[in-house]
Design a protein around this motif. Structure first.
Motif, PDB file in Angstrom:
ATOM      1  N   VAL A 194       0.846  -1.203   0.000  1.00 25.36           N
ATOM      2  CA  VAL A 194       0.000   0.000   0.000  1.00 25.36           C
ATOM      3  C   VAL A 194       0.882   1.254   0.000  1.00 25.36           C
ATOM      4  O   VAL A 194       0.590   2.238  -0.683  1.00 25.36           O
ATOM      5  CB  VAL A 194      -0.949   0.018   1.228  1.00 25.36           C
ATOM      6  CG1 VAL A 194      -1.671   1.356   1.363  1.00 25.36           C
ATOM      7  CG2 VAL A 194      -1.962  -1.124   1.134  1.00 25.36           C
ATOM      8  N   MET A 195       2.004   1.204   0.732  1.00 24.15           N
ATOM      9  CA  MET A 195       2.899   2.365   0.818  1.00 24.15           C
ATOM     10  C   MET A 195       3.780   2.503  -0.423  1.00 24.15           C
ATOM     11  O   MET A 195       4.611   3.405  -0.499  1.00 24.15           O
ATOM     12  CB  MET A 195       3.788   2.262   2.070  1.00 24.15           C
ATOM     13  CG  MET A 195       3.040   2.349   3.395  1.00 24.15           C
ATOM     14  SD  MET A 195       2.043   3.844   3.564  1.00 24.15           S
ATOM     15  CE  MET A 195       3.321   5.090   3.607  1.00 24.15           C
ATOM     16  N   GLY A 196       3.632   1.579  -1.366  1.00 25.18           N
ATOM     17  CA  GLY A 196       4.289   1.748  -2.661  1.00 25.18           C
ATOM     18  C   GLY A 196       5.466   0.837  -2.937  1.00 25.18           C
ATOM     19  O   GLY A 196       5.995   0.833  -4.045  1.00 25.18           O
ATOM     20  N   SER A 197       5.920   0.072  -1.936  1.00 21.41           N
ATOM     21  CA  SER A 197       7.074  -0.796  -2.196  1.00 21.41           C
ATOM     22  C   SER A 197       6.687  -1.880  -3.200  1.00 21.41           C
ATOM     23  O   SER A 197       5.621  -2.482  -3.099  1.00 21.41           O
ATOM     24  CB  SER A 197       7.554  -1.456  -0.900  1.00 21.41           C
ATOM     25  OG  SER A 197       8.573  -2.393  -1.206  1.00 21.41           O
ATOM     26  N   ASN A 198       7.560  -2.125  -4.167  1.00 22.23           N
ATOM     27  CA  ASN A 198       7.276  -3.218  -5.106  1.00 22.23           C
ATOM     28  C   ASN A 198       8.361  -4.288  -5.080  1.00 22.23           C
ATOM     29  O   ASN A 198       8.434  -5.126  -5.956  1.00 22.23           O
ATOM     30  CB  ASN A 198       7.039  -2.687  -6.526  1.00 22.23           C
ATOM     31  CG  ASN A 198       8.191  -1.834  -6.995  1.00 22.23           C
ATOM     32  OD1 ASN A 198       9.289  -1.922  -6.438  1.00 22.23           O
ATOM     33  ND2 ASN A 198       7.957  -1.011  -7.996  1.00 22.23           N
ATOM     34  N   ARG A 199       9.216  -4.230  -4.050  1.00 20.63           N
ATOM     35  CA  ARG A 199      10.182  -5.319  -3.848  1.00 20.63           C
ATOM     36  C   ARG A 199      10.068  -5.770  -2.403  1.00 20.63           C
ATOM     37  O   ARG A 199      10.625  -5.155  -1.487  1.00 20.63           O
ATOM     38  CB  ARG A 199      11.604  -4.865  -4.162  1.00 20.63           C
ATOM     39  CG  ARG A 199      11.798  -4.579  -5.636  1.00 20.63           C
ATOM     40  CD  ARG A 199      13.257  -4.569  -5.998  1.00 20.63           C
ATOM     41  NE  ARG A 199      13.784  -5.919  -6.154  1.00 20.63           N
ATOM     42  CZ  ARG A 199      15.088  -6.190  -6.173  1.00 20.63           C
ATOM     43  NH1 ARG A 199      15.962  -5.230  -6.008  1.00 20.63           N
ATOM     44  NH2 ARG A 199      15.502  -7.425  -6.344  1.00 20.63           N
ATOM     45  N   ILE A 200       9.298  -6.838  -2.215  1.00 23.05           N
ATOM     46  CA  ILE A 200       9.015  -7.316  -0.863  1.00 23.05           C
ATOM     47  C   ILE A 200       9.386  -8.795  -0.771  1.00 23.05           C
ATOM     48  O   ILE A 200       8.835  -9.628  -1.494  1.00 23.05           O
ATOM     49  CB  ILE A 200       7.521  -7.125  -0.522  1.00 23.05           C
ATOM     50  CG1 ILE A 200       7.135  -5.643  -0.672  1.00 23.05           C
ATOM     51  CG2 ILE A 200       7.222  -7.621   0.888  1.00 23.05           C
ATOM     52  CD1 ILE A 200       5.650  -5.371  -0.584  1.00 23.05           C
ATOM     53  N   PHE A 201      10.346  -9.100   0.102  1.00 19.98           N
ATOM     54  CA  PHE A 201      10.770 -10.485   0.318  1.00 19.98           C
ATOM     55  C   PHE A 201      10.139 -10.999   1.602  1.00 19.98           C
ATOM     56  O   PHE A 201      10.084 -10.277   2.601  1.00 19.98           O
ATOM     57  CB  PHE A 201      12.297 -10.572   0.432  1.00 19.98           C
ATOM     58  CG  PHE A 201      13.019  -9.938  -0.726  1.00 19.98           C
ATOM     59  CD1 PHE A 201      12.820 -10.405  -2.023  1.00 19.98           C
ATOM     60  CD2 PHE A 201      13.872  -8.864  -0.529  1.00 19.98           C
ATOM     61  CE1 PHE A 201      13.474  -9.815  -3.098  1.00 19.98           C
ATOM     62  CE2 PHE A 201      14.533  -8.269  -1.593  1.00 19.98           C
ATOM     63  CZ  PHE A 201      14.329  -8.743  -2.882  1.00 19.98           C
ATOM     64  N   VAL A 202       9.664 -12.242   1.558  1.00 21.29           N
ATOM     65  CA  VAL A 202       9.025 -12.837   2.736  1.00 21.29           C
ATOM     66  C   VAL A 202       9.728 -14.149   3.074  1.00 21.29           C
ATOM     67  O   VAL A 202       9.999 -14.963   2.181  1.00 21.29           O
ATOM     68  CB  VAL A 202       7.516 -13.077   2.493  1.00 21.29           C
ATOM     69  CG1 VAL A 202       6.878 -13.769   3.696  1.00 21.29           C
ATOM     70  CG2 VAL A 202       6.806 -11.752   2.213  1.00 21.29           C
ATOM     71  N   VAL A 203      10.015 -14.334   4.358  1.00 24.75           N
ATOM     72  CA  VAL A 203      10.694 -15.547   4.832  1.00 24.75           C
ATOM     73  C   VAL A 203       9.798 -16.265   5.827  1.00 24.75           C
ATOM     74  O   VAL A 203       9.229 -15.636   6.728  1.00 24.75           O
ATOM     75  CB  VAL A 203      12.038 -15.174   5.516  1.00 24.75           C
ATOM     76  CG1 VAL A 203      12.699 -16.411   6.117  1.00 24.75           C
ATOM     77  CG2 VAL A 203      12.977 -14.491   4.525  1.00 24.75           C
TER      78      VAL A 203
END
Ligand code: ZN
Ligand code: ZN
Length: 346
Positions: free
Chosen positions: A187-196
């Motif tokens: 929502v805040m605009g990040s388009n590179r999000i890694f999830v572990v």
């Protein structure tokens, strides 16, 4: 009149019992909860897997009326709220220094429903009218029960992590809070999000909800792969959402120089900062701690749920009479592939 409520009477003792009619103080109204959502804190209060919640010690003589994630009805309207009663929510004047600057989450007199005062897993509850938010048109009561956990994520991502479109984000731990942190970073605009995470079903869910890439530490080394993805630098903002203290050290390693680490965990064990302590200071990292959320994060949470920019991560629903079963499913996520478990209260 006696009311039905979900009570914790000690370790793993969840009972649908009766409580007295709540009385509203001058600044409060009586609300009728419709949906409640089980939180990791509820699991800890109820002592599942030997957990304890600091300062809350339910017993048969002193049961806790659970529930701080909820939606309900007041005056014919659908409403929801956070769980924190700061000075305004308790009619304490003048307000403390935190409440004066709108940080009720850090109130010096803080009380929370479902912890220190009666919770929402009941037929009726007294609640401060100034802290009630109308649920926007089009958002149903079940989804609106996610307002409080999402407000924690809003606080962590927007106010503490200061995530924006240029930032790479790491979410270590894909439980309910991790999923909401991840979605609010989008929502805040990040388009590179890694999830572990160590559970494959949660990683698949993270991908469906928009994670750029997911990593399972049981199969691969997330830190070196994240470094590869970021030209060796590491991520701008990392969120530690596991509640598992050793993960904090991995998050430090995966952060870039002058990055920010936000702890959105409650550790039930000592947090030992291993050799990354040197890395933490050398890289000039900023470490922040997120707990609860101020009133404005509650408003933003409702807005995102209503717009559909954040999807509820509800996997199971039970009736009030099935409370014990609901807690078993919530407390054993890997066995039931559960994320958020909700209870229909009204
Ligand atoms: Zn909670
Ligand atoms: Zn206060």
């Amino acid at each position: 009149m006696r009311l039905k409520a979900i009570l914790c009477k000690g370790p793993e003792s969840i009972v649908v019992g009766e409580i007295g009619e709540p009385k509203a103080a001058a600044h409060e109204v009586i609300v009728e909860p419709l949906y409640g959502s089980i939180c990791g804190s509820d699991i800890a209060i109820c002592g599942f897997h030997g957990k304890k919640y600091p300062g809350i010690d339910p017993s048969p003589d002193n049961p806790v009326v659970l529930g701080h994630e909820w939606s309900g009805v007041y005056d014919g309207r659908l409403v929801s709220a956070g769980c924190t009663l700061g000075c305004h929510g308790q009619a304490i004047y003048p307000p403390c220094p935190s409440c004066t600057i709108g940080r009720e989450d850090q109130c010096y007199n803080r009380k929370r429903i479902g912890f220190e005062v009666q919770g929402a897993f009941s037929e009726r509850m007294a609640f401060p009218i100034s802290l009630l938010f109308n649920v926007p048109e089009g958002l149903d009561a079940k989804a609106a029960s996610q307002t409080e956990p999402l407000s924690v994520a809003v606080n962590a991502v927007k106010y503490l992590g200061k995530v924006d479109g240029g930032k790479t984000v790491l979410v270590w731990g894909a439980g309910p809070i991790g999923f909401y942190v991840m979605q609010y970073a989008k929502v805040m605009g990040s388009n590179r999000i890694f999830v572990v995470d160590i559970a494959e079903y949660r990683l698949r869910m993270a991908e469906r909800l928009g994670a750029s890439r997911t990593f399972n530490p049981r199969k691969e080394d997330p830190v070196s792969l994240i470094k590869e993805e970021t030209e060796g630098a590491g991520v701008d903002v990392a969120f530690e959402c596991t509640g598992y203290a050793p993960a904090f050290n991995r998050v430090i390693e995966a952060s870039r120089r002058m990055g920010t680490v936000v702890i959105v965990s409650i550790y039930g064990e000592s947090l030992i900062i291993e050799h990354p302590f040197r890395e933490m200071t050398d890289k000039g990292l900023t470490i922040k701690n997120a707990r609860l959320g101020p009133a404005d994060s509650v408003r933003l949470a409702l807005k995102s749920l209503a717009e559909g920019s954040v999807k509820p991560v509800i996997t199971h629903e039970f009736d009030m009479d099935e409370a014990e079963r609901a807690f078993t499913v919530a407390a054993n996520p890997d066995r039931y592939e559960s994320v958020k478990v909700v209870i229909k209260l009204g």
